[in-house]
Write an enzyme that holds these catalytic residues in place. Structure first.
Site, PDB file in Angstrom:
ATOM      1  N   ASP A 261       0.731  -1.227  -0.038  1.00 28.19           N
ATOM      2  CA  ASP A 261      -0.039   0.098   0.044  1.00 28.19           C
ATOM      3  C   ASP A 261       0.884   1.370  -0.024  1.00 28.19           C
ATOM      4  OD1 ASP A 261      -2.600   1.516   0.463  1.00 28.19           O
ATOM      5  OD2 ASP A 261      -1.398   2.133   2.289  1.00 28.19           O
ATOM      6  N   GLU A 298       1.647  -0.142  -5.011  1.00 23.02           N
ATOM      7  CA  GLU A 298       0.566   0.800  -5.104  1.00 23.02           C
ATOM      8  C   GLU A 298       1.162   2.278  -4.854  1.00 23.02           C
ATOM      9  OE1 GLU A 298      -2.541   3.770  -3.940  1.00 23.02           O
ATOM     10  OE2 GLU A 298      -1.470   2.523  -2.405  1.00 23.02           O
TER      11      GLU A 298
END
Length: 615
Positions: A261, A298
């Site tokens: 993330d 990401e």
């Protein structure tokens, strides 16, 4: 070396357990065993670690670490927190009746990802409740299930990005045993499992790691608080903690890929970057296990180094979420131009993404007021993950509207085709395959009133760049969470069934294209056919061809596709009545080089293949 078993409480056998904790901030550490019967187990100092072994500690035993004889804290590497983030940690066993011993995992080129949030995917909100839905996903054509973060977070309602125990599986979802059951069931059905992990920050409530050591640094800040200390004093052991966490999921839970993330918030100035070290460790462990394991980045930096090999200065990650593609497609469909969407909205942006991945590859960004990104043209497109919807792009809207609430049914089908027939690896967000109408809102269940109010203020500030005037729904309210649950009954309604079958057909064509023209290994030939507002993709390999046409006009358009010589077969037209469309009158085949004007409906897709290439 088995890093996952080194940290925390590791159950051996015969009710024996080892403990190991990094605690340079403490001079003395003991294990306070609460069950069965309260007692203290002293740990021995080994450098900055405290280690020990004890008996009469069966699985299910609860414990704290007692620091300096005064403060009791849960284990930073706790495997389970049955009483929540403030309660004691639990000793768990790694024993599990796996029956996926022959599982290797699909190659990344075959991934079709389905992202879901365990708490809202089913009425029960548990790992076990996901299992009966796997058959439907398999029939659809999904090959990989991506779970939003499951590390223990405060309360029972959260997206998962407020986790504070990276090794502990959220207890309200069913805990570690239930997660293993879900992974095992996925592998039995040929589905890979991706787990979303957060290595850029920890949540604010129940975050006790700073009592043990310098896990955080004040030299940097993230949007969510203190940054992780990957490059300061003590940073080597912090890296070891998070690398151990990655290997724990891969080894002890058989996870096939980790989605990392918000890597733009992993700030690391060292000459040997944490991400490169993580990639090396994960890929080495995958080789030892004889499995395919991937790391998915990401990030909003558009930094090609994430995907480049470490030998040339990259980090060696395997894949990357492609936000630029989403923004380019979304703005064409919705005409929204607020916030970061102001950098998009033109035909050239979507065409650029189809041609090279990142749209912003070093040119000026109006939103950022500076040049942005680097060229990704050397990266095979299958290493990018494309989507029309995901948890961020829906949930970070004021009212959490899905695309089904923003555009027409025909435009929904156009968006699906734009993703699935792209050269990129497609990702679907739970429910989009049948046109889910429920919003996906931001929700929490903190217990600290000051923190709850701070989150409310923060959410309001997030929308300052957009033209949304009303306040966001209260993230703490249980109603906000309940509104976000899927309405699975929509799948049985005509429109939902049409859309589901349409997705299934698109994924069938995608599999054909992978086998025939090596879809994803190269970027297609892209044309913008004006003034018909048609964008075309041509895939060709070894005299086999697929030609995909996307019509973005609000009205039907006539255009000349100028197909190469040969007989072309219509494989799909989204406007056909069998997909719930208005109906069209198209010949099943057409011939070139004779001019053959085609009519494409408003917000529609058509796919042609050269006769003889289809299966």
């Amino acid at each position: 070396m088995r890093l996952p078993a080194e940290l925390g409480a590791v159950y051996l056998k015969n009710n024996h357990c080892t403990f190991k904790v990094w605690a340079p901030n403490a001079k003395q550490v003991e294990v306070l065993l609460l069950t069965p019967g309260e007692r203290l187990l002293p740990l021995q100092m080994e450098g900055d670690y405290f280690c020990g072994q004890g008996g009469d500690i069966p699985p299910g035993s609860l414990y704290f670490y007692r620091l300096n004889g005064e403060v009791d804290r849960p284990d930073p590497a706790s495997r389970s927190q049955p009483q929540g983030v403030h309660g004691p940690s639990e000793v768990v066993t790694l024993e599990f009746p796996w029956n996926d011993h022959a599982w290797v995992g699909p190659p990344l080129t075959d991934y079709v990802i389905y992202e879901l949030h365990v708490g809202t995917f089913t009425p029960e909100g548990s790992f076990d409740a996901v299992i009966p839905r796997l058959e439907c996903l398999q029939e659809l054509g999904v090959t990989a299930v991506e779970l939003m973060p499951v590390a223990q977070f405060p309360g029972s309602r959260n997206w998962g990005y407020d986790g504070v125990f990276p090794f502990a599986v959220q207890y309200s979802y069913g805990g570690p045993e239930a997660l293993r059951r879900l992974v095992n069931a996925c592998h039995q059905r040929g589905l890979a499992v991706i787990l979303d992990v957060v290595y850029n920050h920890l949540g604010p409530e129940g975050n006790y790691l700073r009592d043990f050591g310098p896990y955080f640094t004040q030299r940097y800040q993230t949007p969510w608080g203190e940054a992780i200390n990957f490059d300061g004093p003590g940073g080597d052991e912090v890296r070891r903690y998070f690398i151990s966490n990655a290997l724990y999921w891969i080894t002890d839970f058989h996870i096939d890929a980790l989605r990392l993330d918000a890597l733009h918030a992993v700030i690391d100035q060292s000459a040997q970057p944490f991400l490169a070290e993580l990639a090396e460790a994960v890929h080495l462990q995958a080789a030892r296990l004889g499995r395919r394991v991937y790391l998915i980045a990401e990030s909003d930096l558009n930094d090609v180094r994430h995907l480049q090999a470490s030998e040339i200065g990259g980090y060696g990650l395997d894949s990357h979420w492609l936000d630029d593609f989403h923004h380019a497609l979304h703005t064409l469909l919705t005409r929204e131009t607020g916030g970061y969407y102001q950098d998009f909205g033109g035909w050239e942006h979507l065409a650029a993404s189809y041609r090279q991945g990142f749209v912003y590859a070093g040119q000026y960004s109006t939103f950022r007021r500076r040049r942005h990104g680097s060229s990704s043209q050397v990266i095979p497109p299958y290493r990018f993950i494309a989507f029309a919807q995901n948890h961020d792009q829906i949930g970070n809207r004021l009212n959490g509207e899905r695309l089904s609430q923003l555009v027409s049914f025909e435009a929904l089908k156009l968006a699906a085709a734009a993703v699935i027939l792209s050269p990129f690896t497609p990702l679907l967000f739970m429910g989009e395959e049948y046109g889910e109408k429920a919003p996906f809102l931001y929700f929490i269940s903190h217990t600290n009133p000051d923190l709850i109010e701070a989150v409310r203020r923060g959410r309001a500030q997030e929308f300052a760049h957009f033209d949304w005037e009303s306040p966001p729904p209260d993230p703490q309210a249980s109603e906000t969470f309940e509104r976000s649950r899927l309405e699975i009954g929509l799948l049985k309604q005509p429109e939902g069934r049409y859309l589901w079958q349409y997705y299934q057909k698109l994924l069938e064509i995608r599999r054909e294209m992978i086998a025939t023209v090596d879809l994803g290994s190269y970027y297609p030939e892209v044309q913008m056919l004006q003034p018909a507002a048609v964008l075309s993709l041509k895939y060709s390999r070894n005299n086999h061809y697929y030609w995909v046409f996307f019509g973005f006009s609000d009205r039907p358009q006539v255009f000349d596709p100028q197909l190469p010589a040969g007989t072309w077969r219509l494989r799909l037209a989204s406007a056909e009545s069998r997909w719930g469309g208005p109906g069209i009158d198209l010949a099943a085949t057409c011939n070139s080089p004779h001019r053959h004007n085609l009519v494409i409906s408003s917000h529609a897709c058509m796919v042609y293949s050269q006769e003889g290439t289809s299966r």
